[in-house]
Write an enzyme that holds these catalytic residues in place. Sequence first.
Site, PDB file in Angstrom:
ATOM      1  N   PRO A   2       0.885  -1.463   0.018  1.00 24.82           N
ATOM      2  CA  PRO A   2      -0.145   0.196   0.467  1.00 24.82           C
ATOM      3  C   PRO A   2       0.417   1.626  -0.034  1.00 24.82           C
ATOM      4  O   PRO A   2       1.679   1.573   1.408  1.00 24.82           O
ATOM      5  CB  PRO A   2      -0.589  -0.242   1.600  1.00 24.82           C
ATOM      6  CG  PRO A   2      -0.967  -1.479   1.656  1.00 24.82           C
ATOM      7  CD  PRO A   2       0.603  -2.203   1.370  1.00 24.82           C
ATOM      8  N   GLU A   3       1.038   2.476  -0.728  1.00 24.92           N
ATOM      9  CA  GLU A   3       1.555   3.349  -0.670  1.00 24.92           C
ATOM     10  C   GLU A   3       0.052   4.395  -1.556  1.00 24.92           C
ATOM     11  O   GLU A   3      -0.945   4.506  -1.525  1.00 24.92           O
ATOM     12  CB  GLU A   3       2.509   3.355  -1.965  1.00 24.92           C
ATOM     13  CG  GLU A   3       3.309   1.961  -1.599  1.00 24.92           C
ATOM     14  CD  GLU A   3       4.830   2.028  -2.699  1.00 24.92           C
ATOM     15  OE1 GLU A   3       5.035   3.347  -2.661  1.00 24.92           O
ATOM     16  OE2 GLU A   3       5.330   1.072  -2.880  1.00 24.92           O
ATOM     17  N   LYS A  53       0.031   8.152   3.160  1.00 28.28           N
ATOM     18  CA  LYS A  53      -0.593   6.943   3.613  1.00 28.28           C
ATOM     19  C   LYS A  53      -1.362   6.533   4.991  1.00 28.28           C
ATOM     20  O   LYS A  53      -1.203   5.798   6.133  1.00 28.28           O
ATOM     21  CB  LYS A  53       0.738   5.604   3.953  1.00 28.28           C
ATOM     22  CG  LYS A  53       1.666   5.925   2.591  1.00 28.28           C
ATOM     23  CD  LYS A  53       2.613   5.234   2.452  1.00 28.28           C
ATOM     24  CE  LYS A  53       3.925   5.471   2.975  1.00 28.28           C
ATOM     25  NZ  LYS A  53       5.351   4.786   2.820  1.00 28.28           N
ATOM     26  N   ASN A 165       7.823   1.673  -0.878  1.00 23.55           N
ATOM     27  CA  ASN A 165       8.887   0.811  -1.720  1.00 23.55           C
ATOM     28  C   ASN A 165       9.055   0.873  -2.972  1.00 23.55           C
ATOM     29  O   ASN A 165      10.363   0.976  -3.905  1.00 23.55           O
ATOM     30  CB  ASN A 165       9.505  -0.520  -0.724  1.00 23.55           C
ATOM     31  CG  ASN A 165      10.090  -0.198   0.677  1.00 23.55           C
ATOM     32  OD1 ASN A 165      11.323  -0.078   0.945  1.00 23.55           O
ATOM     33  ND2 ASN A 165      10.290  -1.101   1.445  1.00 23.55           N
ATOM     34  N   ARG A 248      14.972  -0.857   3.875  1.00 25.70           N
ATOM     35  CA  ARG A 248      13.746  -1.983   2.996  1.00 25.70           C
ATOM     36  C   ARG A 248      14.062  -2.471   2.275  1.00 25.70           C
ATOM     37  O   ARG A 248      15.422  -1.899   1.209  1.00 25.70           O
ATOM     38  CB  ARG A 248      12.937  -0.579   3.547  1.00 25.70           C
ATOM     39  CG  ARG A 248      12.823   0.027   4.499  1.00 25.70           C
ATOM     40  CD  ARG A 248      11.214   0.074   5.738  1.00 25.70           C
ATOM     41  NE  ARG A 248      10.191  -0.386   4.473  1.00 25.70           N
ATOM     42  CZ  ARG A 248       9.888   0.495   4.637  1.00 25.70           C
ATOM     43  NH1 ARG A 248       9.609   1.633   5.235  1.00 25.70           N
ATOM     44  NH2 ARG A 248       8.702   0.216   3.302  1.00 25.70           N
TER      45      ARG A 248
END
Length: 258
Positions: A2-3, A53, A165, A248
């Site tokens: 989810p972004e 977000k 990411n 990440r």
Amino acid sequence: MPEGDTYAKAAHRARNVLAGAVVTAVEGSAKAIRRHSPAILDRKVEAVRTVGKNLLIDFDSGLTVRIHLGMNGTVQVTPPGRDRDLAGVRLGLRTDRGAVWAVGAPKVEVGKRAAIDGALARLGPDLLADEFDVGAFEERAGRYPPDRPVCDFLLDQRVMAGVGNVYKSEVLFLERLAPDRTMATIDAATRRRLAERARRLMLPNTRRYNRSTRGLGDGSLWVYGRAGKPCRRCRTEIQEGWLGTPARITYWCPSCQQ
Ligand SMILES: [Zn+2]
């Protein structure tokens, strides 16, 4: 993952069920929901909105529910009267138009709208806002520590809100920057290009089923998730690594990105 675009799409679908409607049932395992469900039940939803977000549901009582989907959370919508297995449901809201389910979302909070908005004011400008606040971005970007890598800069929600990411890796590929470059080596014009690129990639995906950064609408990406495959530009093998602090997942082309 989810972004910003995921949240925008979730808000759009949730709005169809919730906006202007009265909540007829509240379900879910989130502690805040169990505690506050009497204050949400029978109340009207005034708005469903996003900031970076964060998915926000505003009630006419002045309360707001804030949902963060983490790495794997989803927002699902079902038609009216449909029963649902409640496994993994952190929040479920029913109205006469259907139901909205936040599943696997690690953070679900309930608070006064002013308090929640106050906490969100720490975030940088929202990449998906109608107008991206470039001035606020530049001011925050200029204060970012020069010894930190650009992969961390893009993820820092206090600089700009919305990148995760996937867009991090895609933006760095398109701007031809190695993810471990420090911010000391990146000038203000380039920083601004990074933000503009992120916004330009993300906006069309708020209206697509499959996220794509290649303008194809087929879900295809330049580098993210493509470790070991040939670069779409130069055929060099795409690399994968855990970069930054906290580390990440990151993907890049060692030839195209310097
Ligand atoms: Zn390449």
